[in-house]
Design a protein around this motif. Structure first.
Motif, PDB file in Angstrom:
ATOM      1  N   CYS A  49       0.770  -1.182  -0.008  1.00 10.21           N
ATOM      2  CA  CYS A  49       0.091  -0.166   0.046  1.00 10.21           C
ATOM      3  C   CYS A  49       0.813   1.217   0.077  1.00 10.21           C
ATOM      4  CB  CYS A  49      -0.899  -0.115   1.312  1.00 10.21           C
ATOM      5  SG  CYS A  49      -1.680   1.678   1.561  1.00 10.21           S
ATOM      6  N   CYS A  52       0.182   3.169   3.889  1.00  7.74           N
ATOM      7  CA  CYS A  52       0.585   2.487   5.251  1.00  7.74           C
ATOM      8  C   CYS A  52       1.737   1.550   5.009  1.00  7.74           C
ATOM      9  CB  CYS A  52      -0.637   2.067   5.861  1.00  7.74           C
ATOM     10  SG  CYS A  52      -1.360   0.298   4.873  1.00  7.74           S
ATOM     11  N   CYS A  74      -7.547   0.815   0.422  1.00  7.29           N
ATOM     12  CA  CYS A  74      -6.585  -0.219   0.974  1.00  7.29           C
ATOM     13  C   CYS A  74      -7.144  -1.088   2.378  1.00  7.29           C
ATOM     14  CB  CYS A  74      -5.441   0.599   1.862  1.00  7.29           C
ATOM     15  SG  CYS A  74      -4.268  -0.737   2.907  1.00  7.29           S
ATOM     16  N   ASN A  76      -6.112  -2.400   4.589  1.00 10.92           N
ATOM     17  CA  ASN A  76      -5.699  -2.242   5.910  1.00 10.92           C
ATOM     18  C   ASN A  76      -5.721  -0.822   6.545  1.00 10.92           C
ATOM     19  OD1 ASN A  76      -3.737  -3.292   8.038  1.00 10.92           O
ATOM     20  ND2 ASN A  76      -2.210  -1.659   7.324  1.00 10.92           N
ATOM     21  N   CYS A  77      -5.483   0.349   5.892  1.00 12.66           N
ATOM     22  CA  CYS A  77      -5.708   1.271   6.186  1.00 12.66           C
ATOM     23  C   CYS A  77      -6.934   2.191   5.711  1.00 12.66           C
ATOM     24  CB  CYS A  77      -4.481   2.176   6.122  1.00 12.66           C
ATOM     25  SG  CYS A  77      -4.108   2.624   4.511  1.00 12.66           S
TER      26      CYS A  77
END
Ligand SMILES: [Zn+2]
Length: 331
Positions: A49, A52, A74, A76-77
């Motif tokens: 990403c 992040c 993303c 994750n973030c």
């Protein structure tokens, strides 16, 4: 089941296969576009990403689909992921499918449309590279040239030459002329004529600078040498800010040479024409826009390559027919 239906089903199968291959290769092209200008390895690192830094999981790397499922964010973030990735994948997939529709494998064999797809893939990479960095990777340009040479050999030696030639209407001579038809004029305009015109007619700035240099030296030098240097630097920067006066470089020359060798001179000239018209329209748009924003227009230099690439992509599918239609109008 009749033979006709069976043939139709197998064609649809080929188109789906071309689309899927295009999407997967498009995903690799994204990596090329991102990493080649930075000089990074294409295979070593996994994708991360941009915000992040989290490694993107394998199941989130499915071309086109993953971007839509994650709604461009993303996992994750939650940072936005550029739609560019999805666009490049879709574009590649669509162009591959169109190539196999236009260049039917029962007429052209499998190798002919496949090499054309690889060539288009190289064109996509240099188009986006040029858009981002105003340069093109020489390695990708050489690949484009290599695919053009292979296509020429394929059409000439490996399959039913006369038949392919009669289908495309492009002769061996057309291909060879194509190598020079656009590349040589571009080379002459960009690297011979423009510099000459610049030296003889547009060098007023430089004359002005020399005059100013003398004046500043005479006026300021007795007091302060550093003020002279500072004043001169300012003038130099103003001249440099005007930037290059022609918008294309060696990359465009090589690209158009490869395209001409691949498609013949008719398609290459059509591609150049489309590219120049689109580029001119964009140039005018840019000029109007910067004037609207504020009086002091900044550098109006933009990459010309992407427009040539659009022209080449169009020429692959309609180049020769556009050319013939135009000249039958004249008759
Ligand atoms: Zn992230």
């Amino acid at each position: 089941m009749s033979l006709e239906i069976l043939a139709k089903i197998s064609y649809i199968g080929i188109y789906i296969f071309a689309f899927l291959c295009g999407a997967v290769i498009g995903s690799f092209l994204n990596v090329c576009i991102l990493r080649l200008p930075l000089g990074e390895s294409l295979v070593k690192k996994n994708s991360h990403c941009m915000t992040c830094g989290a490694e993107i999981k394998r199941y989130d790397l499915i071309p086109i689909v993953s971007w839509i499922i994650l709604r461009g964010k993303c996992r994750n973030c939650g940072a936005k992921i550029s739609p560019r990735y999805m666009i490049v994948e879709s574009l590649t997939a669509v162009l591959f499918t169109l190539t196999f529709i236009k260049y039917d494998i029962s007429d052209y064999g499998f190798v002919f449309p496949m090499l054309l797809c690889f060539f288009l893939a190289a064109v996509i990479v240099v188009a986006f590279e040029d858009l981002d960095t105003k340069t093109m990777s020489i390695s990708v340009l050489l690949w484009a040239g290599a695919f053009a040479v292979l296509e020429l050999l394929n059409a000439e030696f490996l399959v039913n030459t006369a038949y392919i030639r009669s289908m495309t209407g492009v002769t061996f001579t057309d291909n060879i002329i194509g190598l020079f038809a656009v590349s040589v004029p571009l080379l002459l305009i960009g690297f011979v004529i423009t510099p000459l015109v610049y030296v003889y007619f547009l060098s007023e700035d430089h004359k002005e600078r020399r005059k100013l240099q003398r004046r500043l030296r005479a006026e300021l030098a007795p007091f302060d040498e550093s003020r002279v240097t500072a004043a001169l630097k300012e003038v130099n920067e103003r001249i440099e800010a005007r930037g290059a006066i022609y918008g294309f470089g060696m990359g465009d020359v090589v690209l158009m040479g490869a395209a001409g060798l691949m498609l013949g001179y008719k398609a290459a000239l059509t591609a150049a024409f489309i590219g120049i018209v689109l580029g001119a329209v964009y140039g005018i748009f840019l000029k109007v826009k910067t004037k609207d924003d504020d009086g002091n227009s900044e550098s109006n230099v933009f990459a010309f390559g992407p427009f040539l690439c659009i022209g080449i992509a169009a020429a692959v599918f309609i180049g020769n027919s556009l050319w013939d239609a135009y000249f039958s109008l004249l008759r």
